[in-house]
Write an enzyme that holds these catalytic residues in place. Sequence first.
Site, short mmCIF file in Angstrom:
data_model
loop_
_atom_site.label_atom_id
_atom_site.label_comp_id
_atom_site.label_asym_id
_atom_site.label_seq_id
_atom_site.Cartn_x
_atom_site.Cartn_y
_atom_site.Cartn_z
N SER A 257 0.81 -1.20 0.00
CA SER A 257 0.00 0.00 0.00
C SER A 257 0.85 1.26 0.00
CB SER A 257 -0.88 0.01 1.25
OG SER A 257 -0.05 0.08 2.40
N LYS A 258 0.24 2.31 -0.44
CA LYS A 258 0.91 3.60 -0.54
C LYS A 258 1.45 4.06 0.81
CE LYS A 258 -1.61 7.21 -1.83
NZ LYS A 258 -2.45 8.04 -2.72
N ARG A 259 0.67 3.75 1.85
CA ARG A 259 1.06 4.19 3.19
C ARG A 259 2.39 3.59 3.65
NH1 ARG A 259 0.53 8.53 4.84
NH2 ARG A 259 1.06 7.84 6.94
#
Length: 495
Positions: A257-259
Amino acid sequence: MTARVRIAPSPTGPLHIGTARTALYNYLYARHTGGTFILRLEDTDRVRSTVEFERDILEGLHWLGLDWDEGPEVAGEPARGPHAPYRQMERLPLYAAAAQRLLADDLAYPCYCTPEELDADRRAQEAAHEPPRYVGRCARLTPDERRAREAEGRRGALRFRVGEGVVAFDDVVRGRVEIDVANLGGDFVIVRADGNPLYHFTVVVDDAEMEMTDVIRGEDHLSNTPKHILLFRALGYGVPRFAHLPLILNPDRTKMSKRKSQTAIDDYIAQGFIKEALVNYLALLGWSTGTEEEILSLDELVDRFDLGAVHKGGAVFDRERLEWLNGQWIRRLSADDLIDRLRPFVEAELAAGRIERMPTDEELRALLPVIQERLPTLGAVGDLVGFLWVDDVAVDAATLVPKRWDAPTTRDGLTAARRTIEDAGEVSFEADELEPPLRALAEAHGWKAGDLFMAIRVAVTGRTATPPLFDTLVALGRERVLARLDRALGVLDGR
RNA sequence: GCCCCCAUCGUCUAGAGGCCUAGGACGCCACCCUUUCAAGGUGGAGAUCAGGGGUUCGAAUCCCCUUGGGGGUACCA
C-alpha cells in the site's frame, strides 16, 4: 482457441506496482501463447476516476514495454480492436441491456432499501454476531409494491439473486476452489440507484463481451470470483478460466500500500530505475523459471513464462534486490542508450540547482567507462559526478587531511602535487601521464600514494568517494584542477 | 465474526517421496583485486523446511489438526 487476456485498471490513481505486475503477467501469458493482450479502463467510479490517471497508467504501461493489442483511445491514440469502446463509462448501454435481461428473467430485482435501513440491518447483525448480509427485504416485492415505491419517487438499486449452492472453479494457480453461495453476503447490488453499474457486474459483462478466455488478476479478487461466475451463468455466458496471482506485500506482509511502501511506478522511474530492471524484478516476484537464471529480458521472460508455475504465497517487495537488478541492467546498456537515458537525470540536477551547467553528450560518453558500473540508479549520477558540473566545490579542512596525515603534510603534498600536475599537463592532460609522476612524487617524499591521492581527490571533488582519481582529473580539465588545488590550499591556510 | 487463500534462510526463491547433512540470488561479514568508491572474484554466517500428528522402508515434498499470516466480506475497484 487462442488466449484473450486483459489488464483492467481503474484510473483512480497513478500506475501501481501491483497493477504493473498483473499487466506484466497477462502480457507474458498472451505473448507466450500467441494470444491477445487487451487493455480496458474500469472507470465506473466516477468520483475518483480522472483522465490524468488514465494517461499516467497508459504511459507507464508503454514505458514498461507492455504494449496492448486492443485498447481505448486516449491522449490522441485511437482505439484499437473489435470490441471498442474499451472504457467502461462508454459501454453503459451494454450493462443496461444485460441488467434488463436479468430483470426480465427475475434473476435480479430492484431494491428500495435506504442506506439507513441497510446500515441498521448491518448493525443488528453485528450485535447478534451474525455475518453481514442483505436481508432480502425487497427480494419478493410484487409489481404493485414496486410501482408504489417508484411513485414515491424512490429509485431502486438492482440486486442480483445469488440463490443457493456451491460454486466451484479450477484456478490455474490455486487449484480447485469451492465457495458456498451462502457466504456471499446475500443478494448483491449490481447497479446503483443512480443507474451506475458496479464493478462485479461490469467486469463480467465486459470479460464476456470482449471474449476473455482467461482472467489473470490479483488474489484480492479470489473471494469475489463466485459472484462473477454466478453472473456469467445468469447472463448465459461461458465462464473464463481464472488465475489469481499472489499479492505483492509491504515489509510487514500486508497488501502493498501507498502508506507503507512506494507503490507508484512513476516514483521508480523518477529515481532512475530502468524498465528492464523493473520488468525483470516484477516478473520474478511470484514466479520463477525453475532454474537459477535471474537476469532476464522481456523477450526471455515471454519465452519462459508459465502461468501454472506462479506461486501461491504473497511476496514482499524488496527494494534492495530491485536496486541490484537495476545496476545489472544499467551495466548492460550500450553507450548511446545510457547517455540518452542519463540526460534527463542530469537535466533534473540542473533544474534543481545541484549543478551549474549541462555536460555535452561527449563529456558523458567519456565518463561512461568509470560511471556505468557505479550507478545503482540513473538518479545517482549527480551524487556520483555532479562535482564536475559546478563552478566550485566546497571543501573543508578536516576532510582535506588524509587520516594518516597532518595539515602541514597535506599542504606540502598538495603544493607538490599541484606543481607536478601543472608540469605533466604541459603536453596533454591524460590519465596515463598523470599517474606515474604523482606516484614518483609520493615515493620521493616517503608518502603512501593513497594518502597523496586522497588529499588531491578531496581537494578537487570535495568528497572522499569518487570514480578513479586520474579519470576524474582528466574529466575536470587542467585549469579547473589547478584552480581547485589552489582553493584547497587556501582552505588549509584558513583562508 | 464469517468465508476463502497461504506457509523453505531477514527478503526473493530452487525443491513436485530417496540426488537435501536443503541449492541459488539480494542483503550482511571477511578476504582478494585496488588510489577512494564501485564493479568483479573467493569464502562465511544465515532455514531443526511454522508446530504436532499420521501415511511410507524413507517426507521440505502426500493427508489431518493446530498455530501464524494474508485477502474478502460496500449502492469502491
